[in-house]
Motif scaffolding. Sequence first.
Motif, PDB file in Angstrom:
ATOM      1  N   GLN A 237       5.933  40.343 142.490  1.00 46.51           N
ATOM      2  CA  GLN A 237       6.168  39.470 143.633  1.00 46.51           C
ATOM      3  C   GLN A 237       5.075  39.610 144.704  1.00 46.51           C
ATOM      4  O   GLN A 237       4.637  38.617 145.275  1.00 46.51           O
ATOM      5  CB  GLN A 237       7.529  39.802 144.264  1.00 46.51           C
ATOM      6  CG  GLN A 237       8.699  39.723 143.297  1.00 46.51           C
ATOM      7  CD  GLN A 237       8.972  38.301 142.838  1.00 46.51           C
ATOM      8  OE1 GLN A 237       9.313  37.438 143.642  1.00 46.51           O
ATOM      9  NE2 GLN A 237       8.806  38.058 141.549  1.00 46.51           N
ATOM     10  N   SER A 238       4.662  40.847 144.963  1.00 47.66           N
ATOM     11  CA  SER A 238       3.627  41.055 145.988  1.00 47.66           C
ATOM     12  C   SER A 238       2.992  42.421 145.836  1.00 47.66           C
ATOM     13  O   SER A 238       3.582  43.344 145.257  1.00 47.66           O
ATOM     14  CB  SER A 238       4.211  40.906 147.400  1.00 47.66           C
ATOM     15  OG  SER A 238       5.065  41.999 147.706  1.00 47.66           O
TER      16      SER A 238
ATOM     17  N   THR B 229       0.973  45.150 148.510  1.00 49.42           N
ATOM     18  CA  THR B 229       0.575  45.455 149.888  1.00 49.42           C
ATOM     19  C   THR B 229      -0.336  46.667 149.872  1.00 49.42           C
ATOM     20  O   THR B 229       0.019  47.715 149.331  1.00 49.42           O
ATOM     21  CB  THR B 229       1.803  45.734 150.770  1.00 49.42           C
ATOM     22  OG1 THR B 229       2.659  44.580 150.776  1.00 49.42           O
ATOM     23  CG2 THR B 229       1.372  46.024 152.207  1.00 49.42           C
TER      24      THR B 229
ATOM     25  N   THR C 245      -1.761  41.811 152.368  1.00 45.08           N
ATOM     26  CA  THR C 245      -0.576  41.617 151.538  1.00 45.08           C
ATOM     27  C   THR C 245      -0.818  40.399 150.667  1.00 45.08           C
ATOM     28  O   THR C 245      -1.129  39.313 151.175  1.00 45.08           O
ATOM     29  CB  THR C 245       0.684  41.422 152.392  1.00 45.08           C
ATOM     30  OG1 THR C 245       0.910  42.607 153.169  1.00 45.08           O
ATOM     31  CG2 THR C 245       1.901  41.170 151.508  1.00 45.08           C
ATOM     32  N   PHE C 246      -0.678  40.586 149.357  1.00 42.35           N
ATOM     33  CA  PHE C 246      -0.933  39.525 148.391  1.00 42.35           C
ATOM     34  C   PHE C 246       0.399  39.086 147.776  1.00 42.35           C
ATOM     35  O   PHE C 246       1.003  39.825 147.003  1.00 42.35           O
ATOM     36  CB  PHE C 246      -1.879  40.025 147.296  1.00 42.35           C
ATOM     37  CG  PHE C 246      -3.211  40.495 147.803  1.00 42.35           C
ATOM     38  CD1 PHE C 246      -4.324  39.666 147.767  1.00 42.35           C
ATOM     39  CD2 PHE C 246      -3.366  41.776 148.329  1.00 42.35           C
ATOM     40  CE1 PHE C 246      -5.552  40.106 148.245  1.00 42.35           C
ATOM     41  CE2 PHE C 246      -4.585  42.227 148.801  1.00 42.35           C
ATOM     42  CZ  PHE C 246      -5.682  41.387 148.762  1.00 42.35           C
ATOM     43  N   ALA C 247       0.853  37.905 148.165  1.00 44.42           N
ATOM     44  CA  ALA C 247       2.072  37.340 147.588  1.00 44.42           C
ATOM     45  C   ALA C 247       1.693  36.557 146.339  1.00 44.42           C
ATOM     46  O   ALA C 247       0.774  35.737 146.363  1.00 44.42           O
ATOM     47  CB  ALA C 247       2.773  36.438 148.599  1.00 44.42           C
ATOM     48  N   ILE C 248       2.395  36.819 145.251  1.00 46.19           N
ATOM     49  CA  ILE C 248       2.028  36.271 143.946  1.00 46.19           C
ATOM     50  C   ILE C 248       2.863  35.028 143.631  1.00 46.19           C
ATOM     51  O   ILE C 248       4.088  35.035 143.770  1.00 46.19           O
ATOM     52  CB  ILE C 248       2.232  37.333 142.848  1.00 46.19           C
ATOM     53  CG1 ILE C 248       1.535  38.647 143.238  1.00 46.19           C
ATOM     54  CG2 ILE C 248       1.725  36.818 141.515  1.00 46.19           C
ATOM     55  CD1 ILE C 248       0.070  38.529 143.542  1.00 46.19           C
TER      56      ILE C 248
ATOM     57  N   GLU D 112       5.984  45.035 145.090  1.00 46.14           N
ATOM     58  CA  GLU D 112       7.362  44.550 145.055  1.00 46.14           C
ATOM     59  C   GLU D 112       7.551  43.752 143.772  1.00 46.14           C
ATOM     60  O   GLU D 112       6.779  42.820 143.497  1.00 46.14           O
ATOM     61  CB  GLU D 112       7.684  43.677 146.261  1.00 46.14           C
ATOM     62  CG  GLU D 112       9.126  43.174 146.246  1.00 46.14           C
ATOM     63  CD  GLU D 112       9.519  42.437 147.516  1.00 46.14           C
ATOM     64  OE1 GLU D 112      10.726  42.176 147.692  1.00 46.14           O
ATOM     65  OE2 GLU D 112       8.612  42.114 148.316  1.00 46.14           O
TER      66      GLU D 112
ATOM     67  N   LYS E 103      -5.057  30.969 150.538  1.00 44.53           N
ATOM     68  CA  LYS E 103      -4.191  30.489 149.458  1.00 44.53           C
ATOM     69  C   LYS E 103      -5.058  29.945 148.334  1.00 44.53           C
ATOM     70  O   LYS E 103      -6.045  29.243 148.583  1.00 44.53           O
ATOM     71  CB  LYS E 103      -3.247  29.393 149.965  1.00 44.53           C
ATOM     72  CG  LYS E 103      -2.232  29.880 150.981  1.00 44.53           C
ATOM     73  CD  LYS E 103      -1.324  28.735 151.455  1.00 44.53           C
ATOM     74  CE  LYS E 103      -0.324  29.243 152.488  1.00 44.53           C
ATOM     75  NZ  LYS E 103       0.546  28.151 153.000  1.00 44.53           N
TER      76      LYS E 103
ATOM     77  N   MET F 212      -1.765  32.713 144.459  1.00 41.86           N
ATOM     78  CA  MET F 212      -1.500  33.806 145.388  1.00 41.86           C
ATOM     79  C   MET F 212      -1.753  33.368 146.812  1.00 41.86           C
ATOM     80  O   MET F 212      -2.476  32.398 147.073  1.00 41.86           O
ATOM     81  CB  MET F 212      -2.370  35.031 145.080  1.00 41.86           C
ATOM     82  CG  MET F 212      -3.834  34.864 145.465  1.00 41.86           C
ATOM     83  SD  MET F 212      -4.790  36.390 145.366  1.00 41.86           S
ATOM     84  CE  MET F 212      -4.839  36.617 143.600  1.00 41.86           C
ATOM     85  N   THR F 213      -1.151  34.102 147.728  1.00 39.73           N
ATOM     86  CA  THR F 213      -1.424  33.986 149.156  1.00 39.73           C
ATOM     87  C   THR F 213      -1.807  35.363 149.668  1.00 39.73           C
ATOM     88  O   THR F 213      -1.129  36.344 149.364  1.00 39.73           O
ATOM     89  CB  THR F 213      -0.189  33.491 149.921  1.00 39.73           C
ATOM     90  OG1 THR F 213       0.170  32.192 149.472  1.00 39.73           O
ATOM     91  CG2 THR F 213      -0.473  33.427 151.416  1.00 39.73           C
TER      92      THR F 213
END
Length: 283
Positions: free
Chosen positions: A97-98, A100, A113-116, A142, A225, A234-235
Amino acid sequence: MSILSRVTIPVLIVPVLITALHFAVAPAAFAQNAAASADQPSEETWNSIKGDIFKDRPILDGSGLVMLDAPRRAEDSALVPIGMRVNFADDDKRTLQSLTLVIDENPAPVAGTFAIGPHSGVTSISTRVRVNNYSYVRLVAELSDGKLYGVKAFVKASGGCSAPTASNADATKSLLGQMKFRTFRIDSGGQPEAQFMMRHPQNSGLQMDQVTRLYIPPFFVENLKIWQGDDLVMTMEGGIAISEDPNIRFNYKSNGAANFHAEALDTSKHLFKDEWAIEKSML
């Protein structure tokens, strides 16, 4: 001279010599002790910040699952290569999920923080960061089970956040926001990889203008993004620790789209966009 005098004088001199030697040696010993303590990993900073960063959520030991590649001693404290990945077993149905990335002793500890994206298949990201002092670098992943898994590595580096930028200021202005993108051919059975690059000084706010002797205001990419077709890959929520000219490499799952595109927003609210055909960017 009496016998008493001949005996007493050496007895009086010895304490003086010992005291003089003590004061002569003490600064050196203190310096050695200070250097040794700086070289010792400490959990004090981490214990004081982790609750705020992760909202007091428990962080489980990620050894064997979460992998963090970082040099023990950085060659350049302003360009420290960092590799982050999660190794799922073949029968593990969880997804990432992410990620950090935290650098304990940096002025702003959260490097990024890389949100997937939910369909991206990303499990590996590498980038370059600034490390300001000898510090633990930590990676917290996460997963889709709702749990956090963390690992750490100790990195010896100093002054990364205050190091001057490598680019000329005028050249930086003319090239600001320029993006490059490339994808990489893969061996049979492996996931494809891509690399995003962008021109940006990433001023930390701790660097000094060598002409005016004033500190340069913070100026960095705070949101990035990347999409594959219409699917978010990813963001990244970034901070001052992401190195000059951000460079991010990642693996992904191909969805058959013909292109990638990206948007980046910096702290001065400049919005940069670009798009690339996958076949033309392939190496």
